[in-house]
Design an enzyme around this catalytic site. Structure first.
Site, PDB file in Angstrom:
ATOM      1  N   CYS A  10       0.813  -1.228   0.000  1.00  0.00           N
ATOM      2  CA  CYS A  10       0.000   0.000   0.000  1.00  0.00           C
ATOM      3  C   CYS A  10       0.845   1.277   0.000  1.00  0.00           C
ATOM      4  O   CYS A  10       0.322   2.370  -0.177  1.00  0.00           O
ATOM      5  CB  CYS A  10      -0.952   0.004   1.186  1.00  0.00           C
ATOM      6  SG  CYS A  10      -2.156  -1.334   1.099  1.00  0.00           S
ATOM      7  N   ASN A  28     -10.088  -0.151   0.104  1.00  0.00           N
ATOM      8  CA  ASN A  28      -8.627  -0.032   0.104  1.00  0.00           C
ATOM      9  C   ASN A  28      -8.112  -0.588  -1.230  1.00  0.00           C
ATOM     10  O   ASN A  28      -8.128  -1.794  -1.442  1.00  0.00           O
ATOM     11  CB  ASN A  28      -8.062  -0.823   1.290  1.00  0.00           C
ATOM     12  CG  ASN A  28      -6.540  -0.823   1.326  1.00  0.00           C
ATOM     13  OD1 ASN A  28      -5.880  -0.419   0.362  1.00  0.00           O
ATOM     14  ND2 ASN A  28      -5.980  -1.287   2.428  1.00  0.00           N
ATOM     15  N   HIS A  30      -3.057   7.083   2.341  1.00  0.00           N
ATOM     16  CA  HIS A  30      -3.529   5.778   1.891  1.00  0.00           C
ATOM     17  C   HIS A  30      -4.885   5.494   2.533  1.00  0.00           C
ATOM     18  O   HIS A  30      -5.052   5.636   3.734  1.00  0.00           O
ATOM     19  CB  HIS A  30      -2.513   4.705   2.280  1.00  0.00           C
ATOM     20  CG  HIS A  30      -3.047   3.326   2.090  1.00  0.00           C
ATOM     21  ND1 HIS A  30      -3.563   2.909   0.882  1.00  0.00           N
ATOM     22  CD2 HIS A  30      -3.184   2.283   2.952  1.00  0.00           C
ATOM     23  CE1 HIS A  30      -3.983   1.662   1.007  1.00  0.00           C
ATOM     24  NE2 HIS A  30      -3.757   1.265   2.250  1.00  0.00           N
TER      25      HIS A  30
HETATM   26  N1  COA Z   1     -17.818  -8.625   9.729  1.00  0.00           N
HETATM   27  C1  COA Z   1     -18.182  -8.895  10.990  1.00  0.00           C
HETATM   28  N2  COA Z   1     -17.286  -9.157  11.964  1.00  0.00           N
HETATM   29  C2  COA Z   1     -16.000  -9.160  11.624  1.00  0.00           C
HETATM   30  C3  COA Z   1     -15.544  -8.892  10.331  1.00  0.00           C
HETATM   31  C4  COA Z   1     -16.530  -8.636   9.356  1.00  0.00           C
HETATM   32  N3  COA Z   1     -16.222  -8.353   8.092  1.00  0.00           N
HETATM   33  N4  COA Z   1     -14.213  -8.943  10.308  1.00  0.00           N
HETATM   34  C5  COA Z   1     -13.817  -9.227  11.555  1.00  0.00           C
HETATM   35  N5  COA Z   1     -14.898  -9.365  12.355  1.00  0.00           N
HETATM   36  C6  COA Z   1     -14.963  -9.687  13.756  1.00  0.00           C
HETATM   37  C7  COA Z   1     -13.731 -10.414  14.251  1.00  0.00           C
HETATM   38  O1  COA Z   1     -13.831 -11.796  13.994  1.00  0.00           O
HETATM   39  C8  COA Z   1     -13.778 -10.102  15.728  1.00  0.00           C
HETATM   40  O2  COA Z   1     -14.713 -10.973  16.324  1.00  0.00           O
HETATM   41  P1  COA Z   1     -14.436 -11.544  17.791  1.00  0.00           P
HETATM   42  O3  COA Z   1     -14.367 -10.329  18.705  1.00  0.00           O
HETATM   43  O4  COA Z   1     -15.627 -12.410  18.029  1.00  0.00           O
HETATM   44  O5  COA Z   1     -13.139 -12.281  17.705  1.00  0.00           O
HETATM   45  C9  COA Z   1     -14.376  -8.690  15.772  1.00  0.00           C
HETATM   46  O6  COA Z   1     -14.995  -8.489  14.499  1.00  0.00           O
HETATM   47  C10 COA Z   1     -13.361  -7.616  15.981  1.00  0.00           C
HETATM   48  O7  COA Z   1     -12.269  -7.868  15.105  1.00  0.00           O
HETATM   49  P2  COA Z   1     -11.080  -6.860  15.005  1.00  0.00           P
HETATM   50  O8  COA Z   1     -10.064  -7.409  14.056  1.00  0.00           O
HETATM   51  O9  COA Z   1     -10.648  -6.511  16.382  1.00  0.00           O
HETATM   52  O10 COA Z   1     -11.848  -5.623  14.339  1.00  0.00           O
HETATM   53  P3  COA Z   1     -11.316  -4.175  14.099  1.00  0.00           P
HETATM   54  O11 COA Z   1     -12.210  -3.197  14.714  1.00  0.00           O
HETATM   55  O12 COA Z   1      -9.845  -4.091  14.405  1.00  0.00           O
HETATM   56  O13 COA Z   1     -11.510  -4.025  12.537  1.00  0.00           O
HETATM   57  C11 COA Z   1     -10.166  -4.086  10.570  1.00  0.00           C
HETATM   58  C12 COA Z   1     -10.861  -4.897  11.666  1.00  0.00           C
HETATM   59  C13 COA Z   1      -9.444  -5.065   9.668  1.00  0.00           C
HETATM   60  C14 COA Z   1     -11.236  -3.343   9.819  1.00  0.00           C
HETATM   61  C15 COA Z   1      -9.177  -3.111  11.213  1.00  0.00           C
HETATM   62  O14 COA Z   1      -8.360  -3.782  12.122  1.00  0.00           O
HETATM   63  C16 COA Z   1      -8.324  -2.425  10.219  1.00  0.00           C
HETATM   64  O15 COA Z   1      -8.800  -1.639   9.429  1.00  0.00           O
HETATM   65  N6  COA Z   1      -7.017  -2.673  10.275  1.00  0.00           N
HETATM   66  C17 COA Z   1      -6.075  -2.049   9.380  1.00  0.00           C
HETATM   67  C18 COA Z   1      -6.255  -2.585   8.011  1.00  0.00           C
HETATM   68  C19 COA Z   1      -5.288  -1.984   7.073  1.00  0.00           C
HETATM   69  O16 COA Z   1      -4.941  -0.868   7.182  1.00  0.00           O
HETATM   70  N7  COA Z   1      -4.884  -2.824   6.139  1.00  0.00           N
HETATM   71  C20 COA Z   1      -4.084  -2.475   5.058  1.00  0.00           C
HETATM   72  C21 COA Z   1      -2.829  -1.929   5.478  1.00  0.00           C
HETATM   73  S1  COA Z   1      -2.115  -1.249   4.123  1.00  0.00           S
END
Ligand code: COA
Length: 352
Positions: free
Chosen positions: A112, A284, A254
């Protein structure tokens, strides 16, 4: 006289197939409400069967060349981490399809952050006098790397391409790139990866496990790193440019997650309205994210000539990087075939 690389053209393109949150919720254990609340994404575009990163790059490159009023450039740099084939690089074929002749053309892989790294590479070629003009493209069809049943990655990524044309100019003119800051931390390379398919797995002689052929990400750790690294990089670029962060009109970061943009704004103590966002309809788009946000920002009027702008990327590697420029007046067409998609609050009155 000192030479600088100046942005002279801009273009973006996304494939026509829209994938909504509700469509994903129909096949995965997720919901429109969860995706919007946690990421700010409503829909994204995905390539259709047979369509590739090279196709996205060609369309974006064509629009950038047209915006610059050029039919030729001296080099093509393509940022991508989802190349058409493992080998060779995708850029030479893109250059040929654009009718650019036997120019140097190569890929840059920094996930990214790829576009910022490619921009730095292109700007370096111009500054050295190795090229008078460079087409810098960021394109990814990351949907092709996502596991069909992985709700945590499938909801986030969209496909697209974005491009700028750099030409030789003066450091004092609008569009001149400056304040470059790049970094990496390979000790955290496992946070964002496609485990199989590379030499480390292939040299074992064992077949890859199917699940290892897909993209994986440790979301929360990546989130924390993205906020910290982009905020630090923006500050460093502002310092190198001689700008007070408070006087910067637009931040084009980004587009990983709407909450990451808000968190970076908070960390820098700056109004979130200055942070352009098209994530609601693009998702993204990896290396395409920054140039697509620029193209959508110009199309919507959120990004205007005279704005002091800082671009910042963060991604796998880990990698991060930023650059600054005063936004130049560019000829249309600057944007995607699709509708403009910038959703910043627009409360900020804008250019000086
Ligand atoms: N729908 C519903 N629930 C989901 C889900 C979805 N699409 N994806 C994950 N969950 C669940 C998880 O399983 C977890 O459940 P649990 O508590 O029962 O284990 C819960 O939601 C929380 O997961 P978590 O990973 O803590 O969520 P989050 O608030 O951190 O959001 C992202 C997840 C991926 C959206 C977030 O972490 C993020 O944006 N990270 C950075 C991503 C990024 O920048 N990537 C590219 C880098 S270049």
């Amino acid at each position: 006289m000192e030479r600088a690389a100046v942005v002279a053209g801009l273009g973006g393109w996304v494939p026509p197939t829209i994938v909504t949150n509700d469509q994903l919720a129909g096949v995965l254990d997720t919901s429109d409400e969860w995706i919007r609340r946690r990421t700010g994404i409503r829909e994204r575009r995905w390539v259709s069967p047979g369509q590739s990163t090279g196709d996205l790059a060609v369309e974006a490159g064509r629009r950038a060349l047209s915006s610059a009023g050029l039919e030729d450039v001296d080099a093509v740099v393509l940022a991508t981490s989802s190349p058409d084939r493992h080998c060779p690089a995708t850029a030479p074929e893109v250059a040929t399809r654009l009718g650019l002749g036997p120019v140097p053309a190569f890929d840059v892989a920094a996930v990214c952050t790829g576009f910022v790294y490619a921009l730095a590479t292109g700007a370096g070629m111009v500054a050295l006098g190795a090229a008078r003009s460079v087409l810098v493209i960021g394109a990814d069809a990351f949907s092709t790397l996502l596991a069909p049943d992985d709700r945590s990655t499938r909801v986030i990524f969209g496909d697209g391409g974005g491009a700028v044309v750099l030409r030789t100019g003066s450091p004092t003119e609008p569009g001149a790139l400056t304040g470059l800051n790049l970094g990496s931390d390979g000790s955290l390379s496992d946070l964002i990866e496609v485990p199989a398919g590379g030499s480390r797995q292939r040299s074992t002689g064992l077949p890859a496990k199917t699940e290892d052929t897909y993209f994986t990400m440790q979301g929360q750790a990546v989130y924390a790193q993205a906020v910290r690294r982009m905020a630090e990089s923006v500050k460093e670029t502002a310092r190198r440019t001689g700008w007070d962060p408070a006087e910067i009109d637009r931040f084009v970061l980004h587009q990983a997650n709407a909450r990451i943009l808000e968190a970076v704004a908070r960390r820098l103590g700056l109004p979130p309205e200055r942070f352009l966002s098209n994530i609601e309809v693009r998702g993204n788009t990896v290396a395409a994210s920054i140039p697509l946000a620029l193209a959508d920002g110009v199309a919507s009027g959120e990004l205007r000539p005279g704005h002091k702008v800082v671009l910042a990327g963060f991604g796998g590697g880990l990698t991060w990087g930023s650059m600054a420029l005063v936004w130049p007046r560019l000829a249309p067409p600057a944007t995607a075939s699709a509708e403009p998609a910038v959703a910043s609050a627009g409360a900020d009155p804008g250019p000086p």
